[in-house]
Design an enzyme around this catalytic site. Sequence first.
Site, PDB file in Angstrom:
ATOM      1  N   PHE A  66     -14.140   3.607   3.876  1.00 29.86           N
ATOM      2  CA  PHE A  66     -13.211   2.819   3.078  1.00 29.86           C
ATOM      3  C   PHE A  66     -12.764   3.633   1.865  1.00 29.86           C
ATOM      4  O   PHE A  66     -13.580   4.213   1.151  1.00 29.86           O
ATOM      5  CB  PHE A  66     -13.862   1.511   2.617  1.00 29.86           C
ATOM      6  CG  PHE A  66     -12.875   0.596   1.963  1.00 29.86           C
ATOM      7  CD1 PHE A  66     -11.974  -0.128   2.730  1.00 29.86           C
ATOM      8  CD2 PHE A  66     -12.816   0.492   0.581  1.00 29.86           C
ATOM      9  CE1 PHE A  66     -11.031  -0.957   2.130  1.00 29.86           C
ATOM     10  CE2 PHE A  66     -11.880  -0.338  -0.028  1.00 29.86           C
ATOM     11  CZ  PHE A  66     -10.988  -1.062   0.745  1.00 29.86           C
TER      12      PHE A  66
ATOM     13  N   GLU B  51       3.954   3.857   6.356  1.00 30.40           N
ATOM     14  CA  GLU B  51       2.688   3.177   6.072  1.00 30.40           C
ATOM     15  C   GLU B  51       1.784   4.056   5.221  1.00 30.40           C
ATOM     16  O   GLU B  51       1.868   5.280   5.280  1.00 30.40           O
ATOM     17  CB  GLU B  51       1.966   2.876   7.393  1.00 30.40           C
ATOM     18  CG  GLU B  51       2.113   1.458   7.881  1.00 30.40           C
ATOM     19  CD  GLU B  51       1.297   0.451   7.072  1.00 30.40           C
ATOM     20  OE1 GLU B  51       0.886   0.741   5.925  1.00 30.40           O
ATOM     21  OE2 GLU B  51       1.075  -0.645   7.597  1.00 30.40           O
ATOM     22  N   ASP B  52       0.899   3.426   4.460  1.00 29.07           N
ATOM     23  CA  ASP B  52      -0.109   4.164   3.710  1.00 29.07           C
ATOM     24  C   ASP B  52      -1.204   4.683   4.639  1.00 29.07           C
ATOM     25  O   ASP B  52      -1.599   5.832   4.570  1.00 29.07           O
ATOM     26  CB  ASP B  52      -0.717   3.302   2.590  1.00 29.07           C
ATOM     27  CG  ASP B  52      -1.151   1.920   3.073  1.00 29.07           C
ATOM     28  OD1 ASP B  52      -0.890   1.559   4.243  1.00 29.07           O
ATOM     29  OD2 ASP B  52      -1.765   1.188   2.274  1.00 29.07           O
TER      30      ASP B  52
ATOM     31  N   GLY C  90       0.777  -1.236   0.000  1.00 32.11           N
ATOM     32  CA  GLY C  90       0.000   0.000   0.000  1.00 32.11           C
ATOM     33  C   GLY C  90       0.807   1.283   0.000  1.00 32.11           C
ATOM     34  O   GLY C  90       0.379   2.291  -0.546  1.00 32.11           O
TER      35      GLY C  90
ATOM     36  N   ASP D 229      -5.397   2.308  10.474  1.00 33.54           N
ATOM     37  CA  ASP D 229      -6.841   2.171  10.652  1.00 33.54           C
ATOM     38  C   ASP D 229      -7.073   1.739  12.105  1.00 33.54           C
ATOM     39  O   ASP D 229      -7.073   2.575  13.001  1.00 33.54           O
ATOM     40  CB  ASP D 229      -7.298   1.136   9.599  1.00 33.54           C
ATOM     41  CG  ASP D 229      -8.790   0.903   9.542  1.00 33.54           C
ATOM     42  OD1 ASP D 229      -9.540   1.820   9.880  1.00 33.54           O
ATOM     43  OD2 ASP D 229      -9.210  -0.197   9.149  1.00 33.54           O
TER      44      ASP D 229
ATOM     45  N   ARG E  18      -5.061   0.499  -6.825  1.00 42.10           N
ATOM     46  CA  ARG E  18      -3.800   1.024  -6.278  1.00 42.10           C
ATOM     47  C   ARG E  18      -3.167   2.073  -7.176  1.00 42.10           C
ATOM     48  O   ARG E  18      -2.437   2.941  -6.727  1.00 42.10           O
ATOM     49  CB  ARG E  18      -2.772  -0.098  -6.107  1.00 42.10           C
ATOM     50  CG  ARG E  18      -3.078  -1.089  -5.025  1.00 42.10           C
ATOM     51  CD  ARG E  18      -1.843  -1.942  -4.741  1.00 42.10           C
ATOM     52  NE  ARG E  18      -2.155  -3.168  -4.018  1.00 42.10           N
ATOM     53  CZ  ARG E  18      -2.334  -3.249  -2.713  1.00 42.10           C
ATOM     54  NH1 ARG E  18      -2.269  -2.176  -1.954  1.00 42.10           N
ATOM     55  NH2 ARG E  18      -2.609  -4.406  -2.147  1.00 42.10           N
TER      56      ARG E  18
ATOM     57  N   LYS F 149      -7.109   7.057  10.456  1.00 41.73           N
ATOM     58  CA  LYS F 149      -8.541   7.078  10.792  1.00 41.73           C
ATOM     59  C   LYS F 149      -8.700   7.065  12.311  1.00 41.73           C
ATOM     60  O   LYS F 149      -8.756   5.990  12.921  1.00 41.73           O
ATOM     61  CB  LYS F 149      -9.234   5.840  10.214  1.00 41.73           C
ATOM     62  CG  LYS F 149      -9.277   5.753   8.703  1.00 41.73           C
ATOM     63  CD  LYS F 149     -10.015   4.474   8.276  1.00 41.73           C
ATOM     64  CE  LYS F 149     -10.071   4.312   6.782  1.00 41.73           C
ATOM     65  NZ  LYS F 149     -10.630   2.998   6.391  1.00 41.73           N
TER      66      LYS F 149
ATOM     67  N   ASP G 159      -5.904  -0.309  -2.038  1.00 40.70           N
ATOM     68  CA  ASP G 159      -6.693  -1.143  -2.947  1.00 40.70           C
ATOM     69  C   ASP G 159      -8.025  -1.575  -2.368  1.00 40.70           C
ATOM     70  O   ASP G 159      -8.216  -1.593  -1.150  1.00 40.70           O
ATOM     71  CB  ASP G 159      -5.910  -2.410  -3.299  1.00 40.70           C
ATOM     72  CG  ASP G 159      -5.828  -3.377  -2.122  1.00 40.70           C
ATOM     73  OD1 ASP G 159      -5.331  -2.963  -1.055  1.00 40.70           O
ATOM     74  OD2 ASP G 159      -6.290  -4.523  -2.256  1.00 40.70           O
TER      75      ASP G 159
HETATM   76  P1  IMP Z   1      -4.860  -1.591  10.596  1.00 37.88           P
HETATM   77  O1  IMP Z   1      -4.056  -2.791  11.045  1.00 37.88           O
HETATM   78  O2  IMP Z   1      -6.307  -1.745  10.925  1.00 37.88           O
HETATM   79  O3  IMP Z   1      -4.309  -0.287  11.115  1.00 37.88           O
HETATM   80  O4  IMP Z   1      -4.884  -1.569   9.038  1.00 37.88           O
HETATM   81  C1  IMP Z   1      -3.791  -1.427   8.297  1.00 37.88           C
HETATM   82  C2  IMP Z   1      -3.968  -1.913   6.877  1.00 37.88           C
HETATM   83  O5  IMP Z   1      -5.322  -2.135   6.483  1.00 37.88           O
HETATM   84  C3  IMP Z   1      -3.465  -0.850   5.941  1.00 37.88           C
HETATM   85  O6  IMP Z   1      -2.069  -0.917   5.774  1.00 37.88           O
HETATM   86  C4  IMP Z   1      -4.233  -1.137   4.680  1.00 37.88           C
HETATM   87  O7  IMP Z   1      -3.557  -2.134   3.954  1.00 37.88           O
HETATM   88  C5  IMP Z   1      -5.548  -1.671   5.161  1.00 37.88           C
HETATM   89  N1  IMP Z   1      -6.605  -0.618   5.161  1.00 37.88           N
HETATM   90  C6  IMP Z   1      -7.116   0.032   6.225  1.00 37.88           C
HETATM   91  N2  IMP Z   1      -8.058   0.921   5.847  1.00 37.88           N
HETATM   92  C7  IMP Z   1      -8.127   0.841   4.499  1.00 37.88           C
HETATM   93  C8  IMP Z   1      -8.927   1.550   3.498  1.00 37.88           C
HETATM   94  O8  IMP Z   1      -9.767   2.416   3.779  1.00 37.88           O
HETATM   95  N3  IMP Z   1      -8.711   1.190   2.203  1.00 37.88           N
HETATM   96  C9  IMP Z   1      -7.798   0.228   1.837  1.00 37.88           C
HETATM   97  N4  IMP Z   1      -7.039  -0.426   2.729  1.00 37.88           N
HETATM   98  C10 IMP Z   1      -7.204  -0.131   4.051  1.00 37.88           C
HETATM   99 MG    MG Z   2      -0.363  -0.620   4.555  1.00 38.67          MG
END
Ligand code: IMP
Ligand code: MG
Length: 178
Positions: A155, A102-103, A48, A106, A168, A134, A162
Site C-alpha cells: 500500500f 489513472e494513478d 488520485g 491494482d 495526496r 501492481k 491517499d
Molecule cells: P483497482 O480497481 O484495484 O485496480 O484499484 C484502483 C484504485 O484503487 C486506484 O485508482 C486507487 O484509487 C486505489 N488504490 C489501489 N492501490 C492503492 C494504493 O496502494 N494506495 C492508494 N490507493 C490505491
Molecule cells: Mg485512481
Amino acid sequence: MDIIQVKDKMFSPFIKSDQIEQAVQNIADQMNVELEDKNPLFIVVLNGAFMFASDLFKKITIECELSFVKLSSYVGTQTTSTVRELIGLDRVLKGRTVVVVEDIIDTGITMAHTVPLLHQLEAEDVKIATLLFKPAAFQKDFKIDYIGIKIPNDFIIGYGLDYDGQGRNLPEIYKIVE
Ligand code: IMP
Ligand code: MG
C-alpha cells in the site's frame, strides 16, 4: 524524506521525485510519438490521478483535449454488486481516440468496469495509461498501453494517492511500513 505518520500508519520513502519525473517523461515521450495526429481525448480519473495528470500534460506536445471524471460507485439495492458511473464527462467520445489516465492499477477491477462504458459511448479506440501498476495484484487481462512504474503489492500514498483521504499532497511516494 523520512518515515512519516499518516493517521494510524507509518510510511517510508519509496519513490523519489526524480524517478517519478523520469517515468512521467517516458510516458509522455511515447504518447507524443504514438498519438500524434490522433487528437486524443485524455480522460483523467479523479481524485488520485490529478498530480500525475498535471505533470504529464506539461510534457504532452501534440494536439489533444483533456477531460476530468469521477467514478461514482454505489451498491445496488437488490444485489451486492457495485455499479460504477462516470461523472463529469463533458466531451463526445464518438469516433475519438480516448486515453484513460489513472494513478494506479491494482486489481484492475475499476478499469475493467470503466473501459466498456467508454466503448458504449462509441469511442473508436480506448487506451489506458497508469503511472503505477501492481502486477502481483492484477486480476484482469486487459492491455495497459502506458505504464510508468511497476511496484510490489504494498500500500502506497503520495503524489495523488491517499490513505483514508490523507497524503495526496505529498510530492513523493511512500510505502506502508508493515
Ligand atoms: P483497482 O480497481 O484495484 O485496480 O484499484 C484502483 C484504485 O484503487 C486506484 O485508482 C486507487 O484509487 C486505489 N488504490 C489501489 N492501490 C492503492 C494504493 O496502494 N494506495 C492508494 N490507493 C490505491
Ligand atoms: Mg485512481
